[in-house]
Design a protein around this motif. Structure first.
Motif, PDB file in Angstrom:
ATOM      1  N   PHE A 172      16.342  19.956   7.762  1.00  0.00           N
ATOM      2  CA  PHE A 172      15.444  20.189   6.642  1.00  0.00           C
ATOM      3  C   PHE A 172      16.167  19.713   5.383  1.00  0.00           C
ATOM      4  CE2 PHE A 172      13.843  23.312   9.677  1.00  0.00           C
ATOM      5  CZ  PHE A 172      12.471  23.143   9.554  1.00  0.00           C
ATOM      6  N   GLY A 173      15.438  19.020   4.501  1.00  0.00           N
ATOM      7  CA  GLY A 173      16.051  18.458   3.303  1.00  0.00           C
ATOM      8  C   GLY A 173      16.458  19.523   2.299  1.00  0.00           C
ATOM      9  N   LEU A 174      17.424  19.164   1.439  1.00  0.00           N
ATOM     10  CA  LEU A 174      17.892  20.092   0.413  1.00  0.00           C
ATOM     11  C   LEU A 174      16.753  20.610  -0.451  1.00  0.00           C
ATOM     12  CD1 LEU A 174      21.186  18.459  -0.932  1.00  0.00           C
ATOM     13  CD2 LEU A 174      20.960  20.538   0.442  1.00  0.00           C
ATOM     14  N   GLN A 175      15.735  19.765  -0.661  1.00  0.00           N
ATOM     15  CA  GLN A 175      14.627  20.177  -1.515  1.00  0.00           C
ATOM     16  C   GLN A 175      13.875  21.367  -0.934  1.00  0.00           C
ATOM     17  OE1 GLN A 175      15.090  17.362   0.232  1.00  0.00           O
ATOM     18  NE2 GLN A 175      13.313  16.022   0.150  1.00  0.00           N
ATOM     19  N   ARG A 176      14.035  21.620   0.364  1.00  0.00           N
ATOM     20  CA  ARG A 176      13.388  22.764   1.000  1.00  0.00           C
ATOM     21  C   ARG A 176      13.891  24.087   0.415  1.00  0.00           C
ATOM     22  NH1 ARG A 176      10.414  22.751   5.836  1.00  0.00           N
ATOM     23  NH2 ARG A 176       9.479  24.781   6.098  1.00  0.00           N
ATOM     24  N   PHE A 177      15.087  24.049  -0.162  1.00  0.00           N
ATOM     25  CA  PHE A 177      15.734  25.285  -0.582  1.00  0.00           C
ATOM     26  C   PHE A 177      15.607  25.555  -2.077  1.00  0.00           C
ATOM     27  CE2 PHE A 177      17.888  23.419   3.105  1.00  0.00           C
ATOM     28  CZ  PHE A 177      17.433  24.339   4.044  1.00  0.00           C
ATOM     29  N   GLY A 178      14.764  24.760  -2.744  1.00  0.00           N
ATOM     30  CA  GLY A 178      14.476  25.005  -4.142  1.00  0.00           C
ATOM     31  C   GLY A 178      15.549  24.478  -5.064  1.00  0.00           C
ATOM     32  N   HIS A 179      15.293  24.564  -6.355  1.00  0.00           N
ATOM     33  CA  HIS A 179      16.229  24.064  -7.362  1.00  0.00           C
ATOM     34  C   HIS A 179      17.532  24.843  -7.280  1.00  0.00           C
ATOM     35  CE1 HIS A 179      17.588  22.162 -11.006  1.00  0.00           C
ATOM     36  NE2 HIS A 179      17.833  23.336 -11.548  1.00  0.00           N
ATOM     37  N   GLY A 180      18.629  24.118  -7.034  1.00  0.00           N
ATOM     38  CA  GLY A 180      19.919  24.775  -6.903  1.00  0.00           C
ATOM     39  C   GLY A 180      20.024  25.707  -5.715  1.00  0.00           C
ATOM     40  N   GLY A 181      19.123  25.573  -4.741  1.00  0.00           N
ATOM     41  CA  GLY A 181      19.138  26.455  -3.580  1.00  0.00           C
ATOM     42  C   GLY A 181      18.645  27.855  -3.864  1.00  0.00           C
ATOM     43  N   ASN A 182      17.934  28.035  -4.975  1.00  0.00           N
ATOM     44  CA  ASN A 182      17.546  29.391  -5.383  1.00  0.00           C
ATOM     45  C   ASN A 182      16.594  30.061  -4.399  1.00  0.00           C
ATOM     46  OD1 ASN A 182      17.631  31.525  -7.484  1.00  0.00           O
ATOM     47  ND2 ASN A 182      15.432  31.081  -7.622  1.00  0.00           N
ATOM     48  N   ASN A 183      15.870  29.275  -3.597  1.00  0.00           N
ATOM     49  CA  ASN A 183      14.972  29.888  -2.614  1.00  0.00           C
ATOM     50  C   ASN A 183      15.719  30.773  -1.627  1.00  0.00           C
ATOM     51  OD1 ASN A 183      12.957  28.460  -3.849  1.00  0.00           O
ATOM     52  ND2 ASN A 183      12.494  27.138  -2.116  1.00  0.00           N
ATOM     53  N   ALA A 210      14.361  30.363   4.470  1.00  0.00           N
ATOM     54  CA  ALA A 210      15.335  31.111   5.272  1.00  0.00           C
ATOM     55  C   ALA A 210      15.393  30.573   6.699  1.00  0.00           C
ATOM     56  CB  ALA A 210      14.973  32.600   5.273  1.00  0.00           C
ATOM     57  N   ARG A 211      14.238  30.366   7.316  1.00  0.00           N
ATOM     58  CA  ARG A 211      14.213  29.823   8.683  1.00  0.00           C
ATOM     59  C   ARG A 211      14.859  28.442   8.728  1.00  0.00           C
ATOM     60  NH1 ARG A 211       8.486  29.619  11.343  1.00  0.00           N
ATOM     61  NH2 ARG A 211       9.347  30.428  13.281  1.00  0.00           N
ATOM     62  N   SER A 212      14.563  27.629   7.727  1.00  0.00           N
ATOM     63  CA  SER A 212      15.098  26.272   7.683  1.00  0.00           C
ATOM     64  C   SER A 212      16.613  26.298   7.541  1.00  0.00           C
ATOM     65  CB  SER A 212      14.480  25.505   6.511  1.00  0.00           C
ATOM     66  OG  SER A 212      13.074  25.477   6.621  1.00  0.00           O
ATOM     67  N   TYR A 213      17.125  27.213   6.720  1.00  0.00           N
ATOM     68  CA  TYR A 213      18.567  27.325   6.533  1.00  0.00           C
ATOM     69  C   TYR A 213      19.264  27.694   7.839  1.00  0.00           C
ATOM     70  CZ  TYR A 213      23.052  28.915   4.709  1.00  0.00           C
ATOM     71  OH  TYR A 213      24.397  29.085   4.475  1.00  0.00           O
ATOM     72  N   LEU A 214      18.711  28.652   8.564  1.00  0.00           N
ATOM     73  CA  LEU A 214      19.300  29.054   9.838  1.00  0.00           C
ATOM     74  C   LEU A 214      19.293  27.894  10.830  1.00  0.00           C
ATOM     75  CD1 LEU A 214      17.754  32.631  10.204  1.00  0.00           C
ATOM     76  CD2 LEU A 214      20.094  32.044   9.531  1.00  0.00           C
ATOM     77  N   PHE A 215      18.193  27.152  10.859  1.00  0.00           N
ATOM     78  CA  PHE A 215      18.133  25.978  11.741  1.00  0.00           C
ATOM     79  C   PHE A 215      19.218  24.972  11.378  1.00  0.00           C
ATOM     80  CE2 PHE A 215      16.900  21.602  12.455  1.00  0.00           C
ATOM     81  CZ  PHE A 215      16.531  21.598  13.792  1.00  0.00           C
ATOM     82  N   THR A 316       9.217  16.342   9.057  1.00  0.00           N
ATOM     83  CA  THR A 316      10.568  15.806   8.983  1.00  0.00           C
ATOM     84  C   THR A 316      10.774  15.140   7.630  1.00  0.00           C
ATOM     85  OG1 THR A 316       9.891  13.724  10.034  1.00  0.00           O
ATOM     86  CG2 THR A 316      10.675  15.483  11.478  1.00  0.00           C
ATOM     87  N   TYR A 317      12.032  14.874   7.304  1.00  0.00           N
ATOM     88  CA  TYR A 317      12.398  14.460   5.954  1.00  0.00           C
ATOM     89  C   TYR A 317      13.043  13.086   5.935  1.00  0.00           C
ATOM     90  CZ  TYR A 317      11.597  19.184   4.193  1.00  0.00           C
ATOM     91  OH  TYR A 317      11.016  20.367   3.828  1.00  0.00           O
ATOM     92  N   ALA A 318      12.555  12.224   5.042  1.00  0.00           N
ATOM     93  CA  ALA A 318      13.188  10.924   4.845  1.00  0.00           C
ATOM     94  C   ALA A 318      14.618  11.092   4.365  1.00  0.00           C
ATOM     95  CB  ALA A 318      12.392  10.102   3.838  1.00  0.00           C
ATOM     96  N   THR A 319      14.904  12.152   3.603  1.00  0.00           N
ATOM     97  CA  THR A 319      16.263  12.363   3.118  1.00  0.00           C
ATOM     98  C   THR A 319      17.232  12.668   4.253  1.00  0.00           C
ATOM     99  OG1 THR A 319      15.603  14.633   2.572  1.00  0.00           O
ATOM    100  CG2 THR A 319      15.657  13.031   0.770  1.00  0.00           C
TER     101      THR A 319
END
Length: 350
Positions: A172-183, A210-215, A316-319
Motif C-alpha cells: 500500500f502506498g505511503l499516501q494511504r497513511f495520510g499526511h505525515g502518516g497521521n492516519n 491500520a489494516r494496510s500498515y499491518l499488511f 494497487t499502487y503505481a508508487t
C-alpha cells in the motif's frame, strides 16, 4: 529517505521504511512535476450497453479530485451524491480518464457539456443498466515520467528489466497513511485509546490505514526473509499459485497455518491491541497478494528523463512500482489522504 510517524513519545511508534525487493534505489528523480507527468486511463473491462437507467460519462480531468467532480455531476443532474458512481479515486495531480455513472431513469437530461472547464473535458456519454461501483473496473493504465534523474543510471536500466520480469512488492502506498502518516495515529486513537470519529467515512479510512500498515509490515519481513515472491508452509496462495498472500486483518480464524501463521503472529503483535480491535469493528479477515506484476510494462530512458507505462489491477499502487526504481522527489505538494486513490472494493471507505 526515511519515514516514521511519532505519536508524541520519545521514539517513533510506526516506521514507514519498508524493505525493497531489489535493494534501495540508487537514483533520485523529480516526480509529478506537472499533471501530465502522471497519466491514468481507466479500463472498465466490460462493454456499456447504451441502454439502461444509468447515464455514463467518460471524463478527462487535469489536477482535479474525483470525489469533488462527482459532486459537481450530482449537482448538475439534480440527484443525491450517492446516485453518482465511479470505479475508483484517481490521482489529483495527474491527467486521468475515468467513467462516472448517474442514476437517471427518466426525465430530460441536463447539458452534460456544462461540466467542461479548463481542467475537465467530457469525452463520451452513454447509458448502462447498472451503477458503476468501486473496484468494478478491470485495470488502470499509467504513463509516468520522472525528471532530473541523478545517480546510477546504468544500474537503473538493469532494475527496469528486473521489475518488468519479476514484479514488485504489492505495498500500500505511503499516501494511504495520510499526511505525515497521521492516519496511523488516528487509527491507534480509535482502536486502542477508545477515541471516536463522528464521520463514518473518515473513521473507515483510518481503519483501512491500520489494516494496510499491518499488511505492509508482514510484506516487509517476508522480503527480508526472501519469501515474498514464493509460498511459505501454511500460506494461502494466489489463484494462479504464483505467490503467497498477506493479511488484511479482521474477524474470523486465521486463514494461514504452520510457518506462515507463526511469522504473521509475531509481526502482527505490534502495534499492541490493533488486531484484537480490528476483529470487533465489523471487518472480515481477507488476504492480499504479496507480489504485484505490472502488465504491459514499457520503459524509455533518455538522458535524465525516464518514462514508464504499465497497467495495474484495482486496489494497487503505481508508487509501489516507482519506489523500486527511484527515490521520488514529489514536487506536487499532494502527499496526503487525497492519495487514497485505488482502494479495492471491500476496503473502499472513502
Amino acid at each position: 529517505m526515511s519515514h516514521s510517524v511519532s505519536s508524541g513519545h520519545s521514539s517513533p511508534d510506526y516506521t514507514l521504511d519498508w524493505a525493497y525487493a531489489y535493494g534501495e534505489p540508487q537514483v533520485m528523480g523529480v516526480f509529478r512535476q506537472t499533471p501530465e507527468d502522471f497519466q491514468v486511463v481507466e479500463n472498465l473491462g466490460f462493454e456499456l450497453t447504451g441502454q439502461g437507467e444509468h447515464v455514463y460519462l467518460h471524463i478527462e480531468k487535469r489536477g482535479e479530485n474525483t470525489a469533488w467532480l462527482a459532486r459537481q455531476i450530482a449537482r448538475l443532474a439534480g440527484v443525491q451524491n450517492n446516485d453518482v458512481g465511479y470505479a475508483g479515486l484517481k490521482d489529483r495531480h495527474a491527467v486521468t480518464r475515468q467513467w462516472f455513472s448517474i442514476y437517471f431513469p427518466k426525465g430530460e437530461e441536463p447539458n452534460w457539456k456544462e461540466l467542461e472547464t479548463e481542467t475537465t473535458r467530457l469525452l463520451e456519454v452513454t447509458r448502462h443498466s447498472q451503477k458503476l461501483r468501486r473496484g468494478a473496473h478491470q485495470s488502470n493504465h499509467f504513463v509516468i515520467r520522472l525528471h532530473q534523474l541523478e545517480g546510477d543510471l546504468s544500474g537503473l536500466s538493469q532494475r527496469l528489466k528486473r521489475v518488468a520480469a519479476d514484479g514488485v512488492p504489492n505495498y500500500f502506498g505511503l499516501q494511504r497513511f495520510g499526511h505525515g502518516g497521521n492516519n496511523l495515529n488516528e487509527a491507534n486513537r480509535i482502536l486502542v485509546e477508545g477515541g471516536r470519529i463522528g464521520n463514518r467515512q473518515k473513521r473507515g479510512m483510518m481503519l483501512s490505514a491500520a489494516r494496510s500498515y499491518l499488511f505492509n509490515q508482514v510484506l516487509s519481513v517476508r522480503i527480508n526473509d526472501g519469501t515474498w515472491n514464493t509460498g511459505l508452509e501454511g500460506d494461502v496462495l494466489t489463484d494462479d499459485g504464483a505467490c503467497g498472500t498477506g493479511p488484511l486483518w479482521g474477524r474470523g480464524r486465521p486463514l494461514v497455518s504452520a510457518e506462515c501463521l507463526a511469522l504473521e503472529e509475531k509481526v502482527l503483535s505490534k502495534p499492541e491491541g490493533w488486531c484484537d480491535a480490528l476483529e470487533h469493528v465489523g471487518l472480515s479477515q481477507e488476504r492480499r497478494p504479496l507480489l504485484l506484476r505490472p502488465q504491459q510494462f514499457v520503459s524509455h530512458l533518455e538522458g535524465a528523463t525516464l518514462e514508464v507505462s504499465f497497467s495495474l489491477p484495482p486496489g494497487t499502487y503505481a508508487t509501489a512500482v516507482l519506489r523500486e526504481l527511484s527515490v521520488l522527489n514529489d514536487v506536487s505538494g499532494l502527499n496526503d489522504a487525497s492519495g487514497l486513490k485505488e482502494m479495492p472494493a471491500q476496503e473502499d471507505m472513502v
